[in-house]
Design a protein around this motif. Structure first.
Motif, mmCIF file in Angstrom:
data_model
loop_
_atom_site.group_PDB
_atom_site.id
_atom_site.type_symbol
_atom_site.label_atom_id
_atom_site.label_comp_id
_atom_site.label_asym_id
_atom_site.label_seq_id
_atom_site.Cartn_x
_atom_site.Cartn_y
_atom_site.Cartn_z
ATOM 1 N N VAL A 1 -5.225 4.292 -1.439
ATOM 2 C CA VAL A 1 -5.848 3.022 -1.065
ATOM 3 C C VAL A 1 -6.967 3.267 -0.056
ATOM 4 O O VAL A 1 -8.058 2.692 -0.161
ATOM 5 C CB VAL A 1 -4.801 2.052 -0.492
ATOM 6 C CG1 VAL A 1 -5.470 0.791 0.054
ATOM 7 C CG2 VAL A 1 -3.776 1.692 -1.565
ATOM 8 N N ILE B 1 -3.106 -2.771 -5.010
ATOM 9 C CA ILE B 1 -4.025 -2.898 -3.878
ATOM 10 C C ILE B 1 -5.340 -2.189 -4.171
ATOM 11 O O ILE B 1 -6.424 -2.671 -3.815
ATOM 12 C CB ILE B 1 -3.380 -2.363 -2.586
ATOM 13 C CG1 ILE B 1 -2.104 -3.140 -2.256
ATOM 14 C CG2 ILE B 1 -4.360 -2.446 -1.428
ATOM 15 C CD1 ILE B 1 -2.316 -4.627 -2.086
ATOM 16 N N GLN B 2 -5.290 -1.046 -4.846
ATOM 17 C CA GLN B 2 -6.542 -0.376 -5.231
ATOM 18 C C GLN B 2 -7.361 -1.248 -6.179
ATOM 19 O O GLN B 2 -8.581 -1.363 -6.036
ATOM 20 C CB GLN B 2 -6.230 0.969 -5.904
ATOM 21 C CG GLN B 2 -5.670 2.027 -4.968
ATOM 22 C CD GLN B 2 -5.319 3.305 -5.712
ATOM 23 O OE1 GLN B 2 -6.196 4.067 -6.092
ATOM 24 N NE2 GLN B 2 -4.045 3.533 -5.929
ATOM 25 N N THR C 1 0.829 -1.212 0.000
ATOM 26 C CA THR C 1 0.000 0.000 0.000
ATOM 27 C C THR C 1 0.859 1.256 0.000
ATOM 28 O O THR C 1 0.474 2.290 -0.571
ATOM 29 C CB THR C 1 -0.931 -0.005 1.230
ATOM 30 O OG1 THR C 1 -1.850 -1.097 1.106
ATOM 31 C CG2 THR C 1 -1.707 1.290 1.358
ATOM 32 N N CYS D 1 0.687 0.196 -4.547
ATOM 33 C CA CYS D 1 -0.587 0.803 -4.137
ATOM 34 C C CYS D 1 -1.617 0.728 -5.253
ATOM 35 O O CYS D 1 -2.814 0.648 -5.004
ATOM 36 C CB CYS D 1 -0.384 2.247 -3.677
ATOM 37 S SG CYS D 1 -0.187 3.466 -4.988
#
Length: 467
Positions: free
Chosen positions: A213, A176-177, A167, A173
């Motif tokens: 995130v 993860i999004q 993240t 990141c």
């Protein structure tokens, strides 16, 4: 036409601009942060090209791939055993994504994707290496788009324990999004990600990558954002005045009406400080632009006796403009009545010169017209006022034409009022007042940004954003 990653840098840049700011968060966004949030994305897009130029020497297999794959004979099975290094190559990344699309079209996706996962997620080191790679992250995002529940479970089994580190990483990141979006259909898997992030919310919110995130979690599951609100309690002012925290505050206010009162209670306590802050002012502007009238009334009461000083301040002057636009007719009249006061202790240089010449002292309103920031606030006041109040403003201005025309900013604003026919031409002396024309002509944001210097750049006005 499919986008296999190379437009993503630009898209991220655009997104950053919106967050913070497009226009507003150009310095923010980064900004300054925002968005708030463009500059960051743009740099990332360029970074992809720079990385390819300085990448380490390619292996013999990747060299062979580069020499032969353009002939169209290569398939995903041909890179078996080398998927990880191919995914981290610019052309290889695109190749893998195209092959996954083709597999989805011909019905062989499940089998081929299982083989890819066996290589990319064979161990945490390889998985992290690909996820955090400038090109490899796009392959992982594509996988998350097309994977089924069993495959997603396998992926996050290998990523468990490193979600926070990803993240906070530039490319991680993004993965993860994308994962948060993919997992919205599988609440149990999404909850596992949330549980890992929950103890690290403040750290993520104040990180240039992690804040995206947290915003994505709020957007995807606003009713489940309680763990984020819990982490904010007692820290709303700190986060609202942070380059990235202010974006998350705006996101929560936009997406989570259920939790809005908890945030607003803390914001209203420190409203004057936020108004003057380089990041907090964006939060107050967001409230004024999107909040209910009762919030506008609270802001009015908190700021009405500070209007002169706020109007002369680089960041707060933006807030005062937004406040005036949302004010009721009675509140606007009260604003003007306050500004008509003449304080001998304010504007010492100008007031002293007036006293020496035996002339009346200057009002707050006139002093604002001579200020590099506040003169734009006056212009907004005039443009947004109803005609009866505008007539009062112009009548008050005509009493100080000689002083204003002798001052750089005063002369500029008087000339504009004359061009807009708010006041009559005065080249041959002061003529009687003619009927005012009801219009809103604007005053050229480009010139305004230049005049305001840092304010124009930091705010780069227009977009919220955020934000």
């Amino acid at each position: 036409m499919m986008d296999y990653g190379y437009g993503r840098g630009g898209n991220r840049g655009g997104r950053g601009g919106q967050r913070g700011g497009g226009g507003q968060r150009g310095g923010f966004t980064n900004n300054t942060a925002p968005n708030m949030l463009g500059g960051v994305g743009g740099r990332r897009g360029r970074g992809m090209q720079g990385q390819q130029a300085t990448s380490p020497q390619r292996s013999a297999f990747v060299e062979k791939f580069h020499a032969e794959h353009t002939q169209g004979a290569w398939r995903l099975m041909d890179v078996e055993g080398h998927v990880a290094e191919i995914a981290k190559d610019q052309e290889g990344s695109r190749f893998v994504q195209v092959q996954l699309d083709a597999a989805a079209h011909n019905g062989t996706l499940a089998k081929q994707l299982d083989e890819v996962l066996d290589e990319l997620f064979s161990d945490p080191v390889t998985a992290t290496d690909v996820v955090c790679d400038v090109f490899g992250n796009y392959v992982v995002q594509k996988i998350l788009d097309v994977a089924n529940e069993a495959q997603l479970t396998k992926i996050f089994g290998h990523l468990r324990g490193i979600i926070v580190n990803l993240t906070l990483q530039t490319y991680g990141c993004r993965v993860i999004q994308k994962a948060v979006e993919a997992l919205r259909k599988y609440p149990a898997l999404l909850e596992a990600v949330v549980q890992e992030l929950e103890p690290n919310v403040p750290r993520c919110v104040q990180d240039q990558n992690g804040n995206h995130v947290i915003q994505k979690l709020v957007e995807i599951n606003p009713d489940g954002a309680g763990f984020i609100i819990d982490a904010f309690r007692g820290k709303v002012k700190e986060l609202a005045t942070h380059a990235y925290g202010c974006r998350v505050i705006q996101c929560i206010l936009s997406q989570c009406p259920r939790y809005e009162p908890d945030i607003m209670r803390e914001l209203f306590v420190c409203l004057p400080e936020l108004t003057m802050d380089q990041y907090g002012n964006y939060v107050v502007q967001h409230i004024l632009q999107h909040g209910p009238q009762r919030y506008v009334d609270i802001c009015f009461e908190a700021l009405k006796n500070r209007i002169y000083y706020c109007s002369r301040q680089k960041f707060a002057s933006n807030v005062i403009e937004k406040l005036f636009i949302r004010c009721s007719r009675e509140q606007r009249q009260e604003f003007f009545d306050i500004l008509c006061y003449c304080d001998p202790d304010v504007g010492v240089t100008e007031q002293t010169s007036q006293q020496i010449a035996g002339r009346p002292l200057l009002s707050y309103f006139v002093l604002m017209m001579m200020d590099p920031f506040a003169n734009y606030v006056v212009q907004k006041f005039v443009d947004e006022s109803e005609e009866p109040l505008r007539r009062q403003m112009m009548a008050h201005t005509l009493s100080y034409l000689e002083v204003l025309k002798a001052h750089h900013y005063g002369m500029h604003i008087i000339n504009r009022f004359e061009r807009s026919k708010y006041i009559p031409q005065t080249s041959g002396g002061t003529a009687p007042m003619e009927p005012l024309i009801e219009q809103n002509t604007g005053y050229g944001r480009g010139g305004r940004g230049g005049g305001r210097g840092g304010r124009g750049g930091g705010r780069a006005s227009g977009a919220p954003r955020g934000l």
